[in-house]
Design a protein around this motif. Structure first.
Motif, PDB file in Angstrom:
ATOM      1  N   ILE A   1       0.824  -1.198   0.000  1.00  0.00           N
ATOM      2  CA  ILE A   1       0.000   0.000   0.000  1.00  0.00           C
ATOM      3  C   ILE A   1       0.862   1.253   0.000  1.00  0.00           C
ATOM      4  O   ILE A   1       0.559   2.232  -0.660  1.00  0.00           O
TER       5      ILE A   1
ATOM      6  N   ARG B   1      -2.624   9.326  -4.571  1.00  0.00           N
ATOM      7  CA  ARG B   1      -3.820   9.297  -3.724  1.00  0.00           C
ATOM      8  C   ARG B   1      -4.535  10.638  -3.761  1.00  0.00           C
ATOM      9  O   ARG B   1      -5.745  10.700  -3.834  1.00  0.00           O
TER      10      ARG B   1
ATOM     11  N   ILE C   1      -6.421  11.444  -7.028  1.00  0.00           N
ATOM     12  CA  ILE C   1      -7.695  10.795  -7.281  1.00  0.00           C
ATOM     13  C   ILE C   1      -8.834  11.457  -6.501  1.00  0.00           C
ATOM     14  O   ILE C   1      -9.994  11.185  -6.735  1.00  0.00           O
TER      15      ILE C   1
ATOM     16  N   PHE D   1     -23.649   7.282  -5.010  1.00  0.00           N
ATOM     17  CA  PHE D   1     -22.528   6.965  -5.903  1.00  0.00           C
ATOM     18  C   PHE D   1     -22.900   5.802  -6.828  1.00  0.00           C
ATOM     19  O   PHE D   1     -22.562   5.798  -8.006  1.00  0.00           O
TER      20      PHE D   1
ATOM     21  N   GLY E   1     -23.155   5.712 -10.789  1.00  0.00           N
ATOM     22  CA  GLY E   1     -22.065   4.969 -11.423  1.00  0.00           C
ATOM     23  C   GLY E   1     -22.566   3.900 -12.367  1.00  0.00           C
ATOM     24  O   GLY E   1     -22.079   3.753 -13.479  1.00  0.00           O
TER      25      GLY E   1
ATOM     26  N   LEU F   1     -18.387  14.506 -12.211  1.00  0.00           N
ATOM     27  CA  LEU F   1     -18.411  14.092 -13.608  1.00  0.00           C
ATOM     28  C   LEU F   1     -19.809  14.322 -14.155  1.00  0.00           C
ATOM     29  O   LEU F   1     -20.803  14.075 -13.477  1.00  0.00           O
TER      30      LEU F   1
ATOM     31  N   TYR G   1     -19.389  10.171  -9.577  1.00  0.00           N
ATOM     32  CA  TYR G   1     -18.119  10.643  -9.046  1.00  0.00           C
ATOM     33  C   TYR G   1     -18.221  12.133  -8.753  1.00  0.00           C
ATOM     34  O   TYR G   1     -18.779  12.880  -9.547  1.00  0.00           O
TER      35      TYR G   1
ATOM     36  N   ARG H   1     -10.819  10.546 -14.266  1.00  0.00           N
ATOM     37  CA  ARG H   1     -11.690   9.417 -14.549  1.00  0.00           C
ATOM     38  C   ARG H   1     -10.930   8.316 -15.277  1.00  0.00           C
ATOM     39  O   ARG H   1     -11.042   7.143 -14.971  1.00  0.00           O
TER      40      ARG H   1
ATOM     41  N   TYR I   1      -7.822   7.733 -15.092  1.00  0.00           N
ATOM     42  CA  TYR I   1      -6.927   7.110 -14.130  1.00  0.00           C
ATOM     43  C   TYR I   1      -7.691   6.113 -13.274  1.00  0.00           C
ATOM     44  O   TYR I   1      -7.245   4.987 -13.049  1.00  0.00           O
ATOM     45  N   ALA I   2      -8.890   6.537 -12.818  1.00  0.00           N
ATOM     46  CA  ALA I   2      -9.658   5.694 -11.913  1.00  0.00           C
ATOM     47  C   ALA I   2     -10.159   4.438 -12.607  1.00  0.00           C
ATOM     48  O   ALA I   2     -10.325   3.399 -11.992  1.00  0.00           O
ATOM     49  N   GLU I   3     -10.410   4.543 -13.900  1.00  0.00           N
ATOM     50  CA  GLU I   3     -11.003   3.412 -14.596  1.00  0.00           C
ATOM     51  C   GLU I   3      -9.986   2.566 -15.353  1.00  0.00           C
ATOM     52  O   GLU I   3     -10.341   1.560 -15.938  1.00  0.00           O
ATOM     53  N   GLU I   4      -8.728   2.991 -15.324  1.00  0.00           N
ATOM     54  CA  GLU I   4      -7.736   2.242 -16.085  1.00  0.00           C
ATOM     55  C   GLU I   4      -7.624   0.831 -15.497  1.00  0.00           C
ATOM     56  O   GLU I   4      -7.560   0.652 -14.276  1.00  0.00           O
ATOM     57  N   VAL I   5      -7.698  -0.144 -16.362  1.00  0.00           N
ATOM     58  CA  VAL I   5      -7.693  -1.534 -15.904  1.00  0.00           C
ATOM     59  C   VAL I   5      -6.283  -2.093 -15.990  1.00  0.00           C
ATOM     60  O   VAL I   5      -5.618  -1.961 -17.010  1.00  0.00           O
ATOM     61  N   LYS I   6      -5.852  -2.665 -14.876  1.00  0.00           N
ATOM     62  CA  LYS I   6      -4.530  -3.285 -14.864  1.00  0.00           C
ATOM     63  C   LYS I   6      -4.640  -4.752 -15.283  1.00  0.00           C
ATOM     64  O   LYS I   6      -5.565  -5.433 -14.888  1.00  0.00           O
TER      65      LYS I   6
ATOM     66  N   ILE J   1     -19.648  -1.322  -9.463  1.00  0.00           N
ATOM     67  CA  ILE J   1     -19.560   0.058  -9.909  1.00  0.00           C
ATOM     68  C   ILE J   1     -18.077   0.404 -10.034  1.00  0.00           C
ATOM     69  O   ILE J   1     -17.379   0.494  -9.030  1.00  0.00           O
TER      70      ILE J   1
ATOM     71  N   LEU K   1     -16.255   3.041 -10.544  1.00  0.00           N
ATOM     72  CA  LEU K   1     -15.643   4.203  -9.903  1.00  0.00           C
ATOM     73  C   LEU K   1     -15.678   4.129  -8.378  1.00  0.00           C
ATOM     74  O   LEU K   1     -15.117   4.972  -7.703  1.00  0.00           O
ATOM     75  N   MET K   2     -16.341   3.120  -7.828  1.00  0.00           N
ATOM     76  CA  MET K   2     -16.414   3.013  -6.369  1.00  0.00           C
ATOM     77  C   MET K   2     -15.352   2.049  -5.847  1.00  0.00           C
ATOM     78  O   MET K   2     -14.958   1.108  -6.522  1.00  0.00           O
TER      79      MET K   2
ATOM     80  N   ARG L   1      -4.505  -5.321  -3.327  1.00  0.00           N
ATOM     81  CA  ARG L   1      -3.521  -4.440  -2.716  1.00  0.00           C
ATOM     82  C   ARG L   1      -4.146  -3.515  -1.684  1.00  0.00           C
ATOM     83  O   ARG L   1      -3.625  -3.302  -0.613  1.00  0.00           O
TER      84      ARG L   1
ATOM     85  N   PRO M   1     -10.465   1.964  -6.567  1.00  0.00           N
ATOM     86  CA  PRO M   1     -11.710   1.771  -7.311  1.00  0.00           C
ATOM     87  C   PRO M   1     -11.717   0.397  -7.981  1.00  0.00           C
ATOM     88  O   PRO M   1     -10.672  -0.066  -8.441  1.00  0.00           O
TER      89      PRO M   1
ATOM     90  N   GLY N   1     -12.746  -0.310 -10.762  1.00  0.00           N
ATOM     91  CA  GLY N   1     -12.341  -0.153 -12.158  1.00  0.00           C
ATOM     92  C   GLY N   1     -10.868  -0.408 -12.396  1.00  0.00           C
ATOM     93  O   GLY N   1     -10.455  -0.720 -13.506  1.00  0.00           O
ATOM     94  N   THR N   2     -10.048  -0.277 -11.344  1.00  0.00           N
ATOM     95  CA  THR N   2      -8.614  -0.503 -11.527  1.00  0.00           C
ATOM     96  C   THR N   2      -8.229  -1.964 -11.335  1.00  0.00           C
ATOM     97  O   THR N   2      -7.077  -2.320 -11.509  1.00  0.00           O
ATOM     98  N   LEU N   3      -9.205  -2.816 -10.970  1.00  0.00           N
ATOM     99  CA  LEU N   3      -8.896  -4.242 -10.808  1.00  0.00           C
ATOM    100  C   LEU N   3      -8.935  -4.938 -12.157  1.00  0.00           C
ATOM    101  O   LEU N   3      -9.627  -4.507 -13.073  1.00  0.00           O
ATOM    102  N   SER N   4      -8.241  -6.055 -12.244  1.00  0.00           N
ATOM    103  CA  SER N   4      -8.308  -6.851 -13.473  1.00  0.00           C
ATOM    104  C   SER N   4      -9.579  -7.683 -13.443  1.00  0.00           C
ATOM    105  O   SER N   4     -10.240  -7.799 -12.406  1.00  0.00           O
TER     106      SER N   4
ATOM    107  N   ARG O   1     -11.873  -8.862 -10.188  1.00  0.00           N
ATOM    108  CA  ARG O   1     -13.277  -8.484 -10.009  1.00  0.00           C
ATOM    109  C   ARG O   1     -14.141  -9.702  -9.743  1.00  0.00           C
ATOM    110  O   ARG O   1     -15.003  -9.685  -8.870  1.00  0.00           O
TER     111      ARG O   1
END
Lengths: 347, 251
Positions: free
Chosen positions: A13, A21, A24, A218, A222, A285, A290, A339, A341-346, B89, B91-92, B131, B136, B138-141, B145
């Motif tokens: 973390i 942090r 965001i 939210f 969302g 948004l 958000y 947005r 950044y928040a939604e980017e999928v790893k 969701i 963004l949450m 982690r 959010p 949305g950042t998970l694979s 999820r």
């Protein structure tokens, strides 16, 4: 059930840097804007940074801020309300008309205004949730209807486009002290509306961050379908948001009516976009899901500063509009980055 | 035996979507439902999940016959479904999503501290390595999820977990991660219904295999009764596959 190993922190973390942090947080853009605008005006105008000057620009920020915060909640919930600006006029007109022409005391007249506001909020909410029409269109309809009613009824009753004389109504002095008075802090008088604004912002922030309703707001903004699938009462949440916005409009309408003791029938027209702009500058948004109440309040301060700061500098007030547009563009660009950044999928 | 269907059938107008399918789900066992597109997998699980009602045959939960009117009723009997398009969701944060719709309360407030802690603990109990529950969703694979959705269902008292193609959109590694959570849920005593069209995903984790083809059952097999090759062959329609390889062969 296996017992969970109670690891209070994950060593990874710390690798999520403080900068990321902060980035965001929805308020970030607004805070940067706030500092920039304050420095810009304060550097050139001593009056702007004096206590009297601060009291001066906090006043428009307060009445705008109450509305911006309510609109921010609604926008996080995924909806718009274009009728909110005109509704401040409608509630003010009801207050003054009932108190001056029909013998109501100020409190009863305010109560009547509140009931009407709640009904309009309920109507907006019901139409939007039942028909699934875009709230942009539904509330545009309410906006135009209210605008017509405000002017039509006022003209029919008074023959002019304003109602006045609230000062003579029973209960005026007390109501004025509570809603439109001033308080002395260090020899400078601040409008009591500022306190209302702080209170509304704090309450809205608590609801968003620390209540079930906040989680639902939210969620419906969302992804409404997903929210409904896990048992969130989506329609009720949205209707409550429309009614909250209407109550905020009633509060602001009453504050302004008590302050000026008269109300123009065309008041509030055009304000609805200012509320939305303040909310967007505060990190909301346009697509919902958000945003932040504090951000919207900060957005309102930026407006108050620019509104009065331009006057303090002796510039033409027309520049305010240019400033408005520039802020809006910058804010939406910043929000888009957040947005993404928040939604980017790893993977 | 938590769930059992006997010769269950369902038609939509003139289309017979499902005919005489029998299957069972036991606590601590994984029942895999295999079949190609249009085999009737979704119809079957939608009956189990309470989205559709069966027309013929019988559907038993804990030995008594049931007919669910809504997904909520199925959920109340402990049958939870994790759909492909997850109800989350983006963004949450993870913990907000985890408790969405069933937020723990402390007085009037949403008990945020408990929600954060329980979400983290539940994920760890499932061996899910997130982690930070504040990030959010949305950042998970995709696999992460799925895992959060599975942990969520387990936490809210599911006895039977229906997973609708949880591995189909995932890469090899991610699919492996999800398979591990399926095994973990099984080890915690849940009955799992695992829908897939990939026998290579089904075989390692499954205890029973129900094969569907064009709405009918090709049989329900225990793990001892069938090999991976036989399973793959049945899935692809054995003879058809052989013919295809002939056709594709050079010369």
């Amino acid at each position: 059930m296996t017992v969970a190993p109670t690891v209070s922190s994950d060593e990874r973390i710390s690798k999520v840097g403080l900068a990321r942090r902060l980035l965001i947080r929805p308020e970030l853009g607004a805070v940067v804007g706030l500092i920039a605008v304050f420095v810009f005006f304060a550097a050139q105008s001593p009056v702007f940074r004096s206590p009297a000057g601060i009291a001066n620009w906090l006043d428009p920020a307060a009445t705008l801020g109450i509305m911006a915060v309510a609109i921010a909640l609604l926008m996080i919930g995924g909806e718009f309300d274009l009728s909110a600006g005109v509704l401040t006029g409608t509630t003010g007109l009801i207050l003054v008309t009932l108190a001056t022409r029909y013998g109501f005391d100020v409190w009863t007249a305010m109560l009547a205004g509140l009931v009407v506001a709640l009904l309009i909020g309920l109507a907006n909410g019901l139409i939007v949730t039942r028909t699934r029409l875009p709230s942009f269109i539904v509330t545009l309809g309410t906006f135009l209807m209210l605008q017509g009613i405000n002017l039509g009824v006022t003209k029919a009753l008074t023959g002019t486009v304003q109602v006045s004389g609230l000062r003579r109504a029973a209960g005026y002095e007390t109501a004025r002290t509570i809603f439109a008075g001033t308080i002395e802090i260090g020899g400078t008088s601040f409008r009591v509306a500022i306190l209302w604004w702080v209170f509304v912002t704090a309450a809205a922030t608590w609801v968003l961050m620390r209540s079930r309703a906040g989680n639902w707001i939210f969620a419906v903004g969302g992804n409404e379908q997903a929210a409904r699938a896990v048992g969130v009462p989506a329609a009720r949440t949205k209707i409550a948001l429309f009614m909250t916005t209407a109550v905020a409009a009633w509060l602001v309408g009453s504050i302004l009516a008590l302050r000026y003791t008269s109300v123009q029938a065309n008041i509030g027209i055009g304000q609805e976009f200012i509320y939305i702009i303040a909310a967007v500058i505060g990190g909301c948004l346009l697509t919902g899901g958000y945003g932040s109440a504090i951000g919207a309040a900060i957005g309102a301060v930026i407006f108050g500063m620019a509104d009065k700061g331009i006057v303090f500098l002796g510039w033409d007030a027309d520049w305010f509009k240019f400033f408005l547009g520039a802020m809006l563009l910058l804010a939406t660009l910043a929000n888009r980055l957040v947005r993404r950044y928040a939604e980017e999928v790893k993977h | 035996m938590i769930i059992q269907t006997r010769d269950i059938g369902k038609s939509f107008g003139s289309v017979l979507a499902l005919r005489e399918v029998s299957m069972s789900v036991e606590a601590g066992k994984v029942t895999c439902v295999l079949g190609d597109n249009g085999a009737g997998k979704s119809t079957l699980i939608k009956i189990l999940a309470g989205v559709h009602q069966h027309d013929t045959g019988s559907f038993l939960v804990d030995g008594s016959e049931v007919r669910f009117g809504s997904p909520r009723e199925a959920l109340d009997r402990g049958i939870a479904t994790v759909y492909q398009d997850l109800a989350m969701i983006p963004l949450m944060s993870v913990w907000r999503n985890f408790f969405l719709g069933s937020e723990p309360r402390k007085g009037l407030a949403f008990d945020v501290a408990t929600a954060r802690r329980v979400a983290r603990e539940e994920l760890q109990a499932m061996g899910i390595d997130i982690r930070d529950v504040d990030q959010p969703v949305g950042t998970l694979s995709g696999g992460e999820r799925q895992s959060v959705a599975i942990a969520r269902a387990v936490h809210f008292g599911a006895r039977v977990l229906i997973l609708d193609e949880p591995t189909s959109a995932l890469g090899v590694k991610q699919a492996g991660v999800v398979l591990r959570y399926i095994a973990r849920a099984r080890d915690r005593g849940l009955g799992v219904v695992f829908i897939t069209h990939n026998p290579h995903h089904a075989y390692p984790v499954g205890d029973r295999f129900l094969l569907l083809n064009r709405g009918t059952s090709l049989g329900e097999y225990g793990k001892g009764d069938i090999t991976r090759e036989e399973l793959t062959g049945l899935m692809a329609g054995g003879a058809e596959l052989e013919q295809l390889s002939h056709e594709l062969d050079r010369e």
